[in-house]
Design a protein around this motif. Structure first.
Motif, PDB file in Angstrom:
ATOM      1  N   ILE A 100       0.851  -1.195   0.000  1.00 27.57           N
ATOM      2  CA  ILE A 100       0.000   0.000   0.000  1.00 27.57           C
ATOM      3  C   ILE A 100       0.884   1.242   0.000  1.00 27.57           C
ATOM      4  CG2 ILE A 100      -1.757   1.327   1.255  1.00 27.57           C
ATOM      5  CD1 ILE A 100      -2.699  -1.304   2.508  1.00 27.57           C
ATOM      6  N   ALA A 101       0.551   2.198  -0.840  1.00 28.43           N
ATOM      7  CA  ALA A 101       1.237   3.501  -0.854  1.00 28.43           C
ATOM      8  C   ALA A 101       0.198   4.603  -0.749  1.00 28.43           C
ATOM      9  CB  ALA A 101       2.060   3.670  -2.121  1.00 28.43           C
ATOM     10  N   ILE A 102       0.495   5.605   0.076  1.00 26.85           N
ATOM     11  CA  ILE A 102      -0.425   6.728   0.300  1.00 26.85           C
ATOM     12  C   ILE A 102       0.317   8.032   0.033  1.00 26.85           C
ATOM     13  CG2 ILE A 102      -1.898   7.902   1.988  1.00 26.85           C
ATOM     14  CD1 ILE A 102      -1.912   5.191   3.546  1.00 26.85           C
ATOM     15  N   GLU A 103      -0.327   8.923  -0.717  1.00 27.16           N
ATOM     16  CA  GLU A 103       0.219  10.263  -0.933  1.00 27.16           C
ATOM     17  C   GLU A 103      -0.742  11.302  -0.353  1.00 27.16           C
ATOM     18  OE1 GLU A 103       1.191  11.042  -4.986  1.00 27.16           O
ATOM     19  OE2 GLU A 103       2.489   9.279  -5.194  1.00 27.16           O
ATOM     20  N   ILE A 104      -0.213  12.132   0.558  1.00 25.12           N
ATOM     21  CA  ILE A 104      -0.980  13.257   1.096  1.00 25.12           C
ATOM     22  C   ILE A 104      -0.329  14.508   0.511  1.00 25.12           C
ATOM     23  CG2 ILE A 104      -1.865  14.344   3.191  1.00 25.12           C
ATOM     24  CD1 ILE A 104      -1.171  11.718   4.659  1.00 25.12           C
ATOM     25  N   GLU A 105      -0.819  14.907  -0.651  1.00 24.67           N
ATOM     26  CA  GLU A 105      -0.109  15.884  -1.472  1.00 24.67           C
ATOM     27  C   GLU A 105       0.056  17.245  -0.790  1.00 24.67           C
ATOM     28  OE1 GLU A 105      -1.500  16.260  -5.439  1.00 24.67           O
ATOM     29  OE2 GLU A 105      -1.663  14.089  -5.768  1.00 24.67           O
ATOM     30  N   ASP A 106      -1.026  17.741  -0.163  1.00 23.17           N
ATOM     31  CA  ASP A 106      -0.942  19.092   0.389  1.00 23.17           C
ATOM     32  C   ASP A 106       0.041  19.191   1.558  1.00 23.17           C
ATOM     33  OD1 ASP A 106      -2.508  17.539   1.990  1.00 23.17           O
ATOM     34  OD2 ASP A 106      -4.021  19.067   2.385  1.00 23.17           O
ATOM     35  N   GLU A 107       0.411  18.057   2.156  1.00 22.65           N
ATOM     36  CA  GLU A 107       1.389  18.060   3.240  1.00 22.65           C
ATOM     37  C   GLU A 107       2.707  17.390   2.828  1.00 22.65           C
ATOM     38  OE1 GLU A 107      -0.174  17.208   7.220  1.00 22.65           O
ATOM     39  OE2 GLU A 107      -2.155  16.955   6.279  1.00 22.65           O
ATOM     40  N   GLU A 108       2.781  16.936   1.568  1.00 27.48           N
ATOM     41  CA  GLU A 108       3.977  16.275   1.029  1.00 27.48           C
ATOM     42  C   GLU A 108       4.404  15.093   1.892  1.00 27.48           C
ATOM     43  OE1 GLU A 108       6.911  19.349   0.531  1.00 27.48           O
ATOM     44  OE2 GLU A 108       6.046  19.980  -1.385  1.00 27.48           O
ATOM     45  N   ILE A 109       3.412  14.340   2.352  1.00 27.34           N
ATOM     46  CA  ILE A 109       3.678  13.148   3.161  1.00 27.34           C
ATOM     47  C   ILE A 109       3.380  11.900   2.316  1.00 27.34           C
ATOM     48  CG2 ILE A 109       2.984  11.806   5.196  1.00 27.34           C
ATOM     49  CD1 ILE A 109       2.277  14.431   6.554  1.00 27.34           C
ATOM     50  N   GLY A 110       4.339  10.994   2.282  1.00 28.57           N
ATOM     51  CA  GLY A 110       4.154   9.718   1.599  1.00 28.57           C
ATOM     52  C   GLY A 110       4.273   8.574   2.585  1.00 28.57           C
ATOM     53  N   ILE A 111       3.378   7.599   2.467  1.00 31.59           N
ATOM     54  CA  ILE A 111       3.356   6.459   3.399  1.00 31.59           C
ATOM     55  C   ILE A 111       3.432   5.158   2.607  1.00 31.59           C
ATOM     56  CG2 ILE A 111       2.030   5.266   5.192  1.00 31.59           C
ATOM     57  CD1 ILE A 111       0.615   7.950   5.742  1.00 31.59           C
ATOM     58  N   ILE A 112       4.328   4.272   3.004  1.00 23.27           N
ATOM     59  CA  ILE A 112       4.426   2.923   2.456  1.00 23.27           C
ATOM     60  C   ILE A 112       4.086   1.933   3.558  1.00 23.27           C
ATOM     61  CG2 ILE A 112       6.062   1.132   1.725  1.00 23.27           C
ATOM     62  CD1 ILE A 112       5.340   2.751  -0.597  1.00 23.27           C
ATOM     63  N   ILE A 113       3.185   0.995   3.258  1.00 20.52           N
ATOM     64  CA  ILE A 113       2.798  -0.030   4.228  1.00 20.52           C
ATOM     65  C   ILE A 113       3.081  -1.409   3.643  1.00 20.52           C
ATOM     66  CG2 ILE A 113       0.915  -1.022   5.593  1.00 20.52           C
ATOM     67  CD1 ILE A 113      -0.488   1.693   5.432  1.00 20.52           C
ATOM     68  N   GLU A 114       3.817  -2.215   4.373  1.00 21.83           N
ATOM     69  CA  GLU A 114       4.034  -3.611   4.008  1.00 21.83           C
ATOM     70  C   GLU A 114       3.378  -4.468   5.085  1.00 21.83           C
ATOM     71  OE1 GLU A 114       5.130  -6.637   1.537  1.00 21.83           O
ATOM     72  OE2 GLU A 114       5.394  -4.485   1.167  1.00 21.83           O
ATOM     73  N   VAL A 115       2.447  -5.348   4.658  1.00 22.75           N
ATOM     74  CA  VAL A 115       1.661  -6.163   5.586  1.00 22.75           C
ATOM     75  C   VAL A 115       2.220  -7.590   5.617  1.00 22.75           C
ATOM     76  CG1 VAL A 115      -0.635  -6.997   6.180  1.00 22.75           C
ATOM     77  CG2 VAL A 115      -0.378  -4.793   5.025  1.00 22.75           C
ATOM     78  N   LYS A 116       2.395  -8.112   6.816  1.00 17.04           N
ATOM     79  CA  LYS A 116       2.880  -9.479   6.999  1.00 17.04           C
ATOM     80  C   LYS A 116       1.945 -10.254   7.921  1.00 17.04           C
ATOM     81  CE  LYS A 116       6.724  -9.044   4.625  1.00 17.04           C
ATOM     82  NZ  LYS A 116       6.853  -9.747   3.319  1.00 17.04           N
ATOM     83  N   TYR A 117       1.862 -11.553   7.708  1.00 21.25           N
ATOM     84  CA  TYR A 117       1.124 -12.417   8.634  1.00 21.25           C
ATOM     85  C   TYR A 117       2.127 -13.006   9.623  1.00 21.25           C
ATOM     86  CZ  TYR A 117      -1.742 -16.099  10.592  1.00 21.25           C
ATOM     87  OH  TYR A 117      -2.426 -16.902  11.472  1.00 21.25           O
TER      88      TYR A 117
END
Length: 566
Positions: free
Chosen positions: A491-508
């Motif tokens: 999963i990748a998230i971009e919050i453009e107005d705050e220039e924040i990028g988030i990467i999520i790696e999910v594991k079991y």
């Protein structure tokens, strides 16, 4: 040498045998049917399990004037005595009710009448037969009228079989494919009682009080209760999913799948084919869904980099599973669904005789319905009507998972405050708060247990939960399973107005090894440079999350990176 074509959607046996299509030999059905013998025979199998092509095969085998070369090289051709006695020796009436669905009774009735009229027109020689009287020819002509009355329609199959018997001097075989399709639609569209009356009268005339009948074969998904449809029939022979007779004649065996894959030089794909499409238990036989295998092979012949998908699931609305999942907490426990999705079993009493108007009336009926329609299968030899049920394979397990996730999204829509708090914690890099809130939200759905089901499937479930939550956050750009750097992130998230990028790696986290899996997740993000696309898109604050899940618990770790391209 040119390879045979894949028979996708081919339901005419002659077309399949004469146009260079691949054919899995099911002609052994003919011998078994004749050996077991029943005047009226009903085969119940899930949709897309080869019912129609087998019925077409029976028609071409028994019908007078058939092209006997169609069976050259098939198993039945070795039964020389049987072929001499039966092949091409009978008049055959063959109809299918699969295309008679309609939104109202009148239209569906007309479609049934048209199907029978088309079959009568195929016997146009009866109009000129010197074996029939003028009155009998008039009866034949009545079957061809566009505006056929009820009495004529009820007696139509009996009338046609009587005329054929007199013309040929031989009794008639009647084949009715997908007999219960109009009943299923009638139940959904609220004209069930009218359709039951029509089908019951049609069948009673053709199959009970018909001296011209040699034998009949019907196919369908459900074995309808005798009281609703088969009233008065003399013990019709039932070939249900629990019966050993003819158990290998619908569906592909493991050996047949191996041979098909080897023929197309696709033998290396056997294991993944088995994982996705095997697992059905019919009688004593273990079989694959043939529709899936054929479509999967066809896809591989185009592109060997493809991955399997739900071909069978995508051919219907899967209403049965949807309604079952909606019963969670109202007769269906979370534990039962958790056990099924995780590859375990539940023991239930199976009622093989159902009616469409009562199949959703109780949870007990719904277990039987899921079994009859192929969403569940037996995992071991039943004890009477007590059957240990399991989900057959990855494809069907994915159907259950997707409906669970849809139900989760509906529940999450009512958790606006918690969702907003979760997203705020995620954005701020607060791992402990993110962990706490995600755990709270997971209580709205099932968990996945530690079983032999592949780890990738378990991870995709928790991946889906996160996407379901993030889907309610306005203003965030959320992507999933896209390429970035040297791999594909979860999963990748971009919050453009705050220039924040988030990467999520999910594991079991198997056996609750949270710390180990979180560490692996962060290592994977960094080694594969998953943040590359975020950086290129102008994100300057980068948050890398490793989230490990186990049952209804999770562990969240985060790394923060401030990126300055200068």
């Amino acid at each position: 040498m040119e390879k045979k074509r894949m028979p996708i959607g081919i339901e005419d046996f002659a077309k399949l045998r004469t146009n260079n299509f691949y054919y899995v030999d099911k002609s052994g059905l003919i011998k078994e049917l004749l050996s077991n013998w029943g005047e009226v025979n009903l085969f119940t199998r899930p949709r897309r399990f080869g019912k129609s092509i087998n019925m077409s095969m029976l028609k071409y085998f028994f019908e007078i004037g058939t092209d006997k070369s169609l069976f050259d090289g098939l198993a039945i051709s070795k039964e020389t005595e049987l072929c001499e006695k039966y092949m091409g020796q009978y008049p055959v009436i063959s109809i299918t009710l699969k295309a008679t669905e309609a939104g109202n009774f009148e239209t569906s009735r007309n479609l049934i009448a048209m199907e029978i009229r088309d079959e009568a027109e195929r016997m146009s020689f009866l109009a000129e037969s010197d074996k029939l009287t003028a009155s009998e020819k008039k009866s034949y002509d009545s079957l061809l009228h566009k505006d056929i009355d009820d009495e004529t329609l009820y007696r139509s199959l009996k009338t046609l079989s009587g005329l054929l018997r007199k013309h040929y001097g031989k009794k008639v075989i009647i084949l009715i494919d997908e007999y219960d399709v109009p009943l299923a639609m009638a139940n959904r569209q609220n004209y069930y009682k009218e359709m039951v009356l029509l089908i019951r009268n049609l069948f009673e005339q053709a199959l009970k009080t018909n001296s011209a009948l040699e034998f009949a074969v019907l196919t369908g998904c459900l074995r309808m209760s005798k009281e609703s449809i088969f009233t008065g029939l003399n013990n019709p022979k039932m070939y249900t999913l629990l019966e050993a007779e003819c158990d290998e004649q619908f569906g592909f065996t493991g050996e047949e799948v191996r041979e098909m894959l080897a023929y197309y030089d696709l033998g290396e794909y056997y294991d993944i084919t088995k994982e996705w499409f095997d697992g059905y238990k019919i009688g004593r036989a273990n079989v694959y869904n043939p529709w899936d295998v054929i479509n999967w092979c066809d896809q591989l012949l185009t592109d060997t980099n493809k991955i399997p998908k739900s071909y069978w699931a995508n051919s219907s609305g899967n209403e049965e599973v949807q309604r079952f999942i909606q019963k969670m907490g109202n007769g269906v426990t979370k534990t039962q669904i958790e056990r099924l999705i995780s590859g375990e079993t539940v023991q239930k009493k199976i009622e093989e005789q159902l009616t469409y108007d009562t199949m959703y009336d109780s949870v007990e009926n719904m277990w039987s319905l899921l079994y009859a329609t192929g969403y569940l299968t037996q995992s071991e030899t039943p004890s009477g009507n007590l059957v240990r049920l399991t989900i057959p394979n990855t494809e069907v397990r994915s159907i259950f998972r997707d409906f669970v996730l849809k139900l989760f999204e509906k529940k999450i829509a009512q958790e606006g405050v918690t969702v907003s708090a979760f997203c705020e914690a995620l954005k701020s890099g607060n791992a402990l708060e993110t962990e706490k809130l995600f755990t709270a939200l997971m209580k709205n759905t099932i968990s996945v247990r530690d079983t032999a089901v592949r780890k990738e499937f378990k991870e995709s479930f928790y991946h889906g939960l996160l996407l379901g939550i993030l889907g309610f956050k306005d203003g965030w750009s959320v992507d999933s399973n896209r390429e970035s750097g040297d791999g594909y992130y979860d999963i990748a998230i971009e919050i453009e107005d705050e220039e924040i990028g988030i990467i999520i790696e999910v594991k079991y986290a198997e056996n609750a090894r949270f710390e180990h899996e979180c560490k692996k997740a962060l290592q994977q993000i960094n080694e594969n440079d998953y943040t590359a696309e975020l950086k290129n898109n102008g994100m300057r604050t980068l948050l890398k999350y490793g989230i490990a899940c186990y049952k209804s618990q999770c562990k969240v770790v985060v790394e923060r990176e401030e990126y300055n391209p200068e």
